[in-house]
Design an enzyme around this catalytic site. Structure first.
Site, mmCIF file in Angstrom:
data_model
loop_
_atom_site.group_PDB
_atom_site.id
_atom_site.type_symbol
_atom_site.label_atom_id
_atom_site.label_comp_id
_atom_site.label_asym_id
_atom_site.label_seq_id
_atom_site.Cartn_x
_atom_site.Cartn_y
_atom_site.Cartn_z
ATOM 1 C CG ASP A 82 -2.079 0.637 0.920
ATOM 2 O OD1 ASP A 82 -2.085 1.632 0.126
ATOM 3 O OD2 ASP A 82 -3.063 0.686 2.027
ATOM 4 C CG ASP A 83 -0.456 4.677 0.734
ATOM 5 O OD1 ASP A 83 -1.300 4.271 -0.094
ATOM 6 O OD2 ASP A 83 -0.819 5.494 1.529
ATOM 7 C CB CYS A 141 -6.744 3.178 -0.877
ATOM 8 S SG CYS A 141 -5.309 3.677 -0.200
ATOM 9 C CG HIS A 151 -10.669 2.291 0.435
ATOM 10 N ND1 HIS A 151 -9.494 2.556 0.911
ATOM 11 C CD2 HIS A 151 -11.322 3.358 0.890
ATOM 12 C CE1 HIS A 151 -9.365 3.891 1.203
ATOM 13 N NE2 HIS A 151 -10.570 4.240 1.363
ATOM 14 C CG ASP A 171 -2.881 1.613 -3.443
ATOM 15 O OD1 ASP A 171 -1.638 2.082 -3.209
ATOM 16 O OD2 ASP A 171 -3.729 1.777 -2.430
ATOM 17 C CG HIS A 172 -1.832 5.418 -4.552
ATOM 18 N ND1 HIS A 172 -1.048 6.053 -3.613
ATOM 19 C CD2 HIS A 172 -2.933 4.836 -3.864
ATOM 20 C CE1 HIS A 172 -1.805 5.847 -2.233
ATOM 21 N NE2 HIS A 172 -2.966 5.034 -2.491
#
Ligand code: CA
Ligand code: CA
Length: 484
Positions: free
Chosen positions: A37-38, A77, A131, A315-316
């Site tokens: 994540d992130d 997310c 999410h 995710d980003h």
């Protein structure tokens, strides 16, 4: 004598039959689907920050194909993960931001694990994949149990919060904070428990092929991880983000100037916490990488080592001061570009030769492509309505002809970032635009949109961008598909 011979023949036939059945199963590869994540490009293999320590992610990349120009479908997310798990782009689903509920917007969408499950797989997951919910109907098994709809196992948090960054005001997300915890990985729990459960599944023989999703939550905030990960990055040695430039906003149009600066970054600088924040992020990445390592070790020591496809994605991306921004939600490359690694063993239906160890692909790809890619690799029929093209041609040959661009949608219809092989266009709903040449300007410091010598390039990209956008769904709004 004759009877014995017949008996042997029958036994032989039975054995051959069993072999065929096993052979059919064996052609269906397992899938290990790891999300972090992130995580931006601060990994060793992508080189986004010179001090990042990710030996396990780097080792996975060295064993498969690393995509160096992969982008998310949205820099947040919920829309990013929804796009990955449904195969549908935000501008077709109408799900653009974190506040929308996936099952309100897409009540009938069939998610990736359910699709595999319906085609003979056992689908299971642990940790954050969607999410902040599990979507129990989409999985055969989950840890924590799917009925709870809480994807997080117990996780240690400091008693007093915040502990690193003082509160700047009610606008500040409570989890924007960092500190070393005096705890072992096991005491910390969280992703350690996720990686343990995933490792247990990888260590078993299964009677069906599996789709196994491992959702590592760090480096999502809060950046609280055991102290040994902070100790890897002494505060006096911390380097500022290489993509930061003080006057970077000067050449942006109004929409870009508005999108960039937020309240976090000046608050963090005022508190003298910029380097502490970078340290917290690097420590959280190192922790996440260690959890990936535990999962990969379990796979490599278990019975599924040679017939499992491994995919790792984030995710980003994430800003740590670049463009005066802290967090996500922008269309600049620092925020849209993500780590994507795919490792495919030889002998799978969609890619007989597997991926070549240590290969890299610089074509612009989008995480939307994971759904059709995985079904093609596994030899499953393609799900109707997927928006992304399969990247199997690139897995076969990283320089294969690739006419596609990658689109990242912001939280309002009509605002997006478009990534090509070299050029990037950012288009805002109000018509403002930015143009970057990432071959000579990887940090997007120089906006070329106003320069006449680049007008043709700008026009070409604008024409390739999406033309129609589903309205943003809210219950009862014109975007409410249930009302139609
Ligand atoms: Ca995220
Ligand atoms: Ca600039």
């Amino acid at each position: 004598m004759r009877q014995i011979a017949i008996g042997l023949l029958i036994i032989g036939a039975t054995v051959i039959g069993a072999d065929i059945a096993l052979g059919e199963e064996a052609t269906k590869p397992n899938i290990l689907f790891i999300s972090v994540d992130d995580l931006n490009d601060w990994t060793g293999c992508l080189g986004g920050h010179p001090q990042a320590k990710t030996p396990n992610i780097d080792r996975l990349a060295a064993g498969g194909m690393l995509f160096t120009n992969a982008h998310c479908a949205a820099p947040a997310c919920n829309p990013s993960r929804t796009a990955i798990m449904t195969g549908v782009s935000p501008h077709r689903s109408g799900l653009y931001d974190n506040r929308q509920k996936m099952r309100e917007v897409l009540p009938n969408a069939e998610l990736l694990p359910k699709y595999f499950s319906r085609h003979g797989y056992w689908s299971a997951g642990s940790g954050k994949i969607l999410h902040y919910f599990i979507d129990a109907q989409s999985w055969d098994d989950y840890f924590p149990p799917k009925e709870t709809e809480n994807p997080f196992p117990r996780t240690l948090y400091p008693d007093k919060r915040p502990v690193g960054l003082p509160r700047g005001g009610p606008w500040q997300y409570i989890e924007t904070d960092w500190a070393a915890l005096d705890a072992t990985d096991e005491e910390f729990g969280g992703d350690w428990l996720v990686s343990r459960w995933i490792g247990e599944q990888l260590g078993k023989e299964h009677d069906k092929p599996f789709f196994l999703a491992c959702g590592i939550y760090r480096p999502h905030e809060p950046w609280f991880v055991p102290r040994k990960y902070f100790d890897l990055f002494p505060i006096e040695e911390i380097q500022l983000p290489p993509g930061y430039r003080e006057d970077d906003l000067a050449d942006l149009p109004p929409a870009g100037k508005k999108r960039g600066p937020n309240r976090y970054f000046p608050h963090i600088r005022k508190e003298g916490q910029w380097k502490q924040g970078i340290q917290g992020y690097l420590a959280s990445i190192a922790f996440a990488d260690a959890m990936v390592g535990r999962v990969m070790t379990a796979l490599e020591n278990g019975p599924n080592r040679d017939n499992t496809i491994v995919v790792l994605w984030s995710d980003h991306g994430w800003h740590l001061g670049e463009k005066e921004h802290w967090q996500k939600f922008t269309a600049w490359r620092v925020c849209t570009r993500v780590p994507l690694i795919v490792r495919v063993p030889a002998g799978v239906p969609g890619l007989a030769g597997g991926t070549k160890a240590g290969s890299r692909c610089s074509r612009p790809v989008n995480l939307l492509s994971l759904f059709p890619t995985l079904t093609e690799l596994a030899g499953l029929p393609e799900k109707a309505g997927n928006d992304g093209p399969s990247i199997v041609p690139l897995l076969e040959s990283p320089m294969a002809k690739w006419p596609h661009l990658s689109v990242t949608h912001l939280n309002e219809p009509g605002s997006y970032g478009l990534s090509g092989d070299r050029w990037r266009l950012i288009h805002y709903a109000n018509g403002d635009e930015e143009l970057y040449d990432t071959a000579s300007d990887r940090y997007e410091w120089t906006n070329l949109a106003g320069q006449s010598k680049h007008a043709a390039q700008l026009l070409k990209l604008r024409q390739l961008g999406p033309k129609s956008f589903a309205p943003k769904f809210t219950a009862g709004s014109p975007g409410d598909f249930r009302a139609r």
